[in-house]
Design a protein around this motif. Structure first.
Motif, PDB file in Angstrom:
ATOM      1  N   ARG A 287      59.635  58.724-109.875  1.00 42.67           N
ATOM      2  CA  ARG A 287      60.787  59.630-109.950  1.00 42.67           C
ATOM      3  C   ARG A 287      61.672  59.344-111.158  1.00 42.67           C
ATOM      4  O   ARG A 287      62.161  60.267-111.816  1.00 42.67           O
ATOM      5  CB  ARG A 287      61.609  59.510-108.665  1.00 42.67           C
ATOM      6  N   GLU A 288      61.874  58.061-111.465  1.00 42.51           N
ATOM      7  CA  GLU A 288      62.861  57.689-112.472  1.00 42.51           C
ATOM      8  C   GLU A 288      62.284  57.587-113.889  1.00 42.51           C
ATOM      9  O   GLU A 288      63.039  57.672-114.859  1.00 42.51           O
ATOM     10  CB  GLU A 288      63.503  56.344-112.098  1.00 42.51           C
ATOM     11  N   LEU A 289      60.990  57.370-114.000  1.00 42.63           N
ATOM     12  CA  LEU A 289      60.377  57.214-115.308  1.00 42.63           C
ATOM     13  C   LEU A 289      59.374  58.334-115.575  1.00 42.63           C
ATOM     14  O   LEU A 289      58.751  58.851-114.656  1.00 42.63           O
ATOM     15  CB  LEU A 289      59.642  55.866-115.410  1.00 42.63           C
ATOM     16  N   ASP A 290      59.243  58.671-116.832  1.00 45.45           N
ATOM     17  CA  ASP A 290      58.217  59.633-117.234  1.00 45.45           C
ATOM     18  C   ASP A 290      56.925  58.847-117.427  1.00 45.45           C
ATOM     19  O   ASP A 290      56.570  58.453-118.529  1.00 45.45           O
ATOM     20  CB  ASP A 290      58.645  60.336-118.517  1.00 45.45           C
ATOM     21  N   LEU A 291      56.196  58.603-116.330  1.00 49.07           N
ATOM     22  CA  LEU A 291      55.044  57.715-116.369  1.00 49.07           C
ATOM     23  C   LEU A 291      53.896  58.326-117.161  1.00 49.07           C
ATOM     24  O   LEU A 291      53.455  59.441-116.876  1.00 49.07           O
ATOM     25  CB  LEU A 291      54.571  57.398-114.952  1.00 49.07           C
ATOM     26  N   HIS A 292      53.392  57.565-118.121  1.00 48.12           N
ATOM     27  CA  HIS A 292      52.188  57.976-118.832  1.00 48.12           C
ATOM     28  C   HIS A 292      50.951  57.376-118.183  1.00 48.12           C
ATOM     29  O   HIS A 292      49.849  57.911-118.333  1.00 48.12           O
ATOM     30  CB  HIS A 292      52.264  57.529-120.293  1.00 48.12           C
ATOM     31  N   ALA A 293      51.137  56.269-117.456  1.00 42.04           N
ATOM     32  CA  ALA A 293      49.988  55.585-116.849  1.00 42.04           C
ATOM     33  C   ALA A 293      50.375  54.967-115.505  1.00 42.04           C
ATOM     34  O   ALA A 293      51.470  54.433-115.347  1.00 42.04           O
ATOM     35  CB  ALA A 293      49.456  54.495-117.772  1.00 42.04           C
ATOM     36  N   VAL A 294      49.447  55.062-114.564  1.00 44.94           N
ATOM     37  CA  VAL A 294      49.548  54.369-113.276  1.00 44.94           C
ATOM     38  C   VAL A 294      48.290  53.531-113.155  1.00 44.94           C
ATOM     39  O   VAL A 294      47.168  54.056-113.180  1.00 44.94           O
ATOM     40  CB  VAL A 294      49.666  55.357-112.104  1.00 44.94           C
ATOM     41  N   LEU A 295      48.446  52.211-113.020  1.00 46.80           N
ATOM     42  CA  LEU A 295      47.327  51.283-113.088  1.00 46.80           C
ATOM     43  C   LEU A 295      47.282  50.409-111.838  1.00 46.80           C
ATOM     44  O   LEU A 295      48.263  49.724-111.522  1.00 46.80           O
ATOM     45  CB  LEU A 295      47.464  50.388-114.325  1.00 46.80           C
ATOM     46  N   GLY A 296      46.160  50.459-111.120  1.00 47.18           N
ATOM     47  CA  GLY A 296      45.936  49.509-110.041  1.00 47.18           C
ATOM     48  C   GLY A 296      46.320  49.942-108.648  1.00 47.18           C
ATOM     49  O   GLY A 296      46.301  49.116-107.730  1.00 47.18           O
ATOM     50  N   LEU A 297      46.665  51.203-108.433  1.00 44.29           N
ATOM     51  CA  LEU A 297      47.043  51.636-107.083  1.00 44.29           C
ATOM     52  C   LEU A 297      45.921  51.337-106.086  1.00 44.29           C
ATOM     53  O   LEU A 297      44.741  51.496-106.380  1.00 44.29           O
ATOM     54  CB  LEU A 297      47.329  53.137-107.052  1.00 44.29           C
ATOM     55  N   SER A 298      46.327  50.952-104.883  1.00 45.08           N
ATOM     56  CA  SER A 298      45.375  50.631-103.818  1.00 45.08           C
ATOM     57  C   SER A 298      45.317  51.752-102.792  1.00 45.08           C
ATOM     58  O   SER A 298      46.182  52.632-102.745  1.00 45.08           O
ATOM     59  CB  SER A 298      45.793  49.333-103.120  1.00 45.08           C
ATOM     60  N   THR A 299      44.310  51.697-101.950  1.00 43.52           N
ATOM     61  CA  THR A 299      44.224  52.683-100.854  1.00 43.52           C
ATOM     62  C   THR A 299      45.376  52.504 -99.876  1.00 43.52           C
ATOM     63  O   THR A 299      45.845  53.485 -99.295  1.00 43.52           O
ATOM     64  CB  THR A 299      42.879  52.542-100.115  1.00 43.52           C
ATOM     65  N   ASP A 300      45.847  51.278 -99.688  1.00 47.15           N
ATOM     66  CA  ASP A 300      46.990  51.049 -98.799  1.00 47.15           C
ATOM     67  C   ASP A 300      48.225  51.788 -99.296  1.00 47.15           C
ATOM     68  O   ASP A 300      48.953  52.411 -98.516  1.00 47.15           O
ATOM     69  CB  ASP A 300      47.301  49.554 -98.697  1.00 47.15           C
ATOM     70  N   THR A 301      48.473  51.713-100.592  1.00 49.48           N
ATOM     71  CA  THR A 301      49.627  52.413-101.163  1.00 49.48           C
ATOM     72  C   THR A 301      49.473  53.916-101.021  1.00 49.48           C
ATOM     73  O   THR A 301      50.420  54.618-100.641  1.00 49.48           O
ATOM     74  CB  THR A 301      49.805  52.032-102.642  1.00 49.48           C
ATOM     75  N   LEU A 302      48.286  54.434-101.316  1.00 44.24           N
ATOM     76  CA  LEU A 302      48.070  55.874-101.190  1.00 44.24           C
ATOM     77  C   LEU A 302      48.209  56.331 -99.750  1.00 44.24           C
ATOM     78  O   LEU A 302      48.731  57.417 -99.476  1.00 44.24           O
ATOM     79  CB  LEU A 302      46.687  56.254-101.734  1.00 44.24           C
ATOM     80  N   GLU A 303      47.727  55.518 -98.812  1.00 43.05           N
ATOM     81  CA  GLU A 303      47.844  55.858 -97.398  1.00 43.05           C
ATOM     82  C   GLU A 303      49.312  55.998 -97.009  1.00 43.05           C
ATOM     83  O   GLU A 303      49.699  56.937 -96.312  1.00 43.05           O
ATOM     84  CB  GLU A 303      47.167  54.787 -96.544  1.00 43.05           C
ATOM     85  N   ALA A 304      50.134  55.049 -97.467  1.00 40.20           N
ATOM     86  CA  ALA A 304      51.560  55.109 -97.152  1.00 40.20           C
ATOM     87  C   ALA A 304      52.238  56.290 -97.838  1.00 40.20           C
ATOM     88  O   ALA A 304      53.095  56.964 -97.245  1.00 40.20           O
ATOM     89  CB  ALA A 304      52.234  53.801 -97.560  1.00 40.20           C
ATOM     90  N   LEU A 305      51.848  56.580 -99.066  1.00 42.82           N
ATOM     91  CA  LEU A 305      52.447  57.702 -99.786  1.00 42.82           C
ATOM     92  C   LEU A 305      52.052  59.045 -99.192  1.00 42.82           C
ATOM     93  O   LEU A 305      52.860  59.983 -99.151  1.00 42.82           O
ATOM     94  CB  LEU A 305      52.014  57.661-101.260  1.00 42.82           C
ATOM     95  N   SER A 306      50.815  59.141 -98.731  1.00 44.11           N
ATOM     96  CA  SER A 306      50.316  60.439 -98.245  1.00 44.11           C
ATOM     97  C   SER A 306      51.040  60.899 -96.988  1.00 44.11           C
ATOM     98  O   SER A 306      50.993  62.084 -96.642  1.00 44.11           O
ATOM     99  CB  SER A 306      48.808  60.364 -97.984  1.00 44.11           C
ATOM    100  N   GLY A 307      51.716  60.001 -96.309  1.00 41.17           N
ATOM    101  CA  GLY A 307      52.514  60.407 -95.155  1.00 41.17           C
ATOM    102  C   GLY A 307      53.816  61.073 -95.550  1.00 41.17           C
ATOM    103  O   GLY A 307      54.510  61.633 -94.698  1.00 41.17           O
ATOM    104  N   GLN A 308      54.154  61.023 -96.851  1.00 43.49           N
ATOM    105  CA  GLN A 308      55.427  61.559 -97.316  1.00 43.49           C
ATOM    106  C   GLN A 308      55.278  62.666 -98.358  1.00 43.49           C
ATOM    107  O   GLN A 308      56.104  63.561 -98.442  1.00 43.49           O
ATOM    108  CB  GLN A 308      56.267  60.439 -97.921  1.00 43.49           C
ATOM    109  N   VAL A 309      54.217  62.579 -99.168  1.00 39.56           N
ATOM    110  CA  VAL A 309      54.042  63.542-100.258  1.00 39.56           C
ATOM    111  C   VAL A 309      52.573  63.938-100.359  1.00 39.56           C
ATOM    112  O   VAL A 309      51.697  63.285 -99.785  1.00 39.56           O
ATOM    113  CB  VAL A 309      54.490  62.942-101.617  1.00 39.56           C
ATOM    114  N   MET A 310      52.312  64.993-101.102  1.00 38.57           N
ATOM    115  CA  MET A 310      50.947  65.364-101.439  1.00 38.57           C
ATOM    116  C   MET A 310      50.538  64.542-102.665  1.00 38.57           C
ATOM    117  O   MET A 310      51.088  64.713-103.753  1.00 38.57           O
ATOM    118  CB  MET A 310      50.870  66.850-101.757  1.00 38.57           C
ATOM    119  N   ILE A 311      49.618  63.627-102.459  1.00 37.47           N
ATOM    120  CA  ILE A 311      49.303  62.689-103.529  1.00 37.47           C
ATOM    121  C   ILE A 311      48.701  63.391-104.748  1.00 37.47           C
ATOM    122  O   ILE A 311      48.866  62.931-105.879  1.00 37.47           O
ATOM    123  CB  ILE A 311      48.386  61.551-103.039  1.00 37.47           C
TER     124      ILE A 311
END
Length: 235
Positions: A107-131
């Motif tokens: 939200r706060e940064l204009d991300l050019h890269a996301v490195l290393g996300l895990s399935t655990d993180t995506l699982e938690a995010l998917s309950g709140q947003v459309m990944i």
């Protein structure tokens, strides 16, 4: 502040052992340790910098790096590569409970890269947003294999960044397998699973070939991106 500067200056003058990490590796006969030196980390950072630069990362870009503390042997070179490139980075734990930090950086940064996300993180995010909506417009997405599968299903052209035994595998823009630094590692197949061995004159692991519990195959021909590093196709 003066005391802190003096303390740091004195600390920099002290000798330190060459070993940076001792990392456990599972083998058929039990768990062994391999050694990672500071020189190893410097070479790994230089190779990682080349891979990230080829993906378009440069000075002024912002990146999120998601990893756990015990993964320093693999992700410290990623952080050092970002520093050398002049990129701004933030870090988050590769655990579902720290997913809010990923949201904040997104939200706060204009991300050019996301490195290393895990399935655990995506699982938690998917309950709140459309990944898919969250990451589709981020230019460089390199995540763990399970997370890559999930993001691809959501329409995100995710690549892979992942520990491969003692090595690190990074996928290029061709998305035709994750590269492994051939100057540091020999990668091969053993009955459908991958095996990794150090280039002897480069690394002092003290271990012979490490047969992993990771299924996959090895591609040795030159990649369309121009790299001669071997590639692993997982699964």
């Amino acid at each position: 502040m003066m005391v802190r500067r003096d303390t740091l200056a004195r600390a920099c003058m002290l000798d330190h052992p060459p070993t940076a990490y001792l990392v456990p590796v599972k083998r058929p006969d039990g768990v062994a340790e391999y050694e990672v030196t500071w020189d190893d980390l410097a070479r790994d950072a230089a190779w990682t910098q080349e891979r990230l630069q080829a993906l378009g990362l440069e000075r002024g870009h912002c990146a999120l790096v998601s990893f756990s503390g015990h993964e320093g042997a693999w992700f410290q070179p990623v952080i050092e590569a970002l520093r050398n490139l002049g990129a701004t980075y933030g870090t988050a734990e590769a655990m579902g409970w720290d997913h809010a930090r990923t949201r904040v950086f997104h939200r706060e940064l204009d991300l050019h890269a996301v490195l290393g996300l895990s399935t655990d993180t995506l699982e938690a995010l998917s309950g709140q947003v459309m990944i898919g909506d969250l990451f589709r417009d981020t230019p460089v997405i390199l995540v763990r294999p399970g997370a890559a599968e999930r993001l691809r299903a959501a329409g995100v052209r995710a690549g892979i960044i992942a520990p491969l035994g003692p090595a690190l595998a990074i996928e290029c823009a061709e998305r035709s397998g994750a590269h492994v630094n051939r100057s540091e590692w020999h990668v091969s197949e053993r009955d459908g699973v991958l095996a990794v061995a150090a280039v002897r004159e480069k690394r002092a692991t003290g271990l012979d070939e490490i047969v992993l519990d990771t299924a996959g195959r090895v591609l040795t021909e030159r990649c369309a991106c121009g790299s001669d590093d071997p590639r692993v196709v997982l699964g």
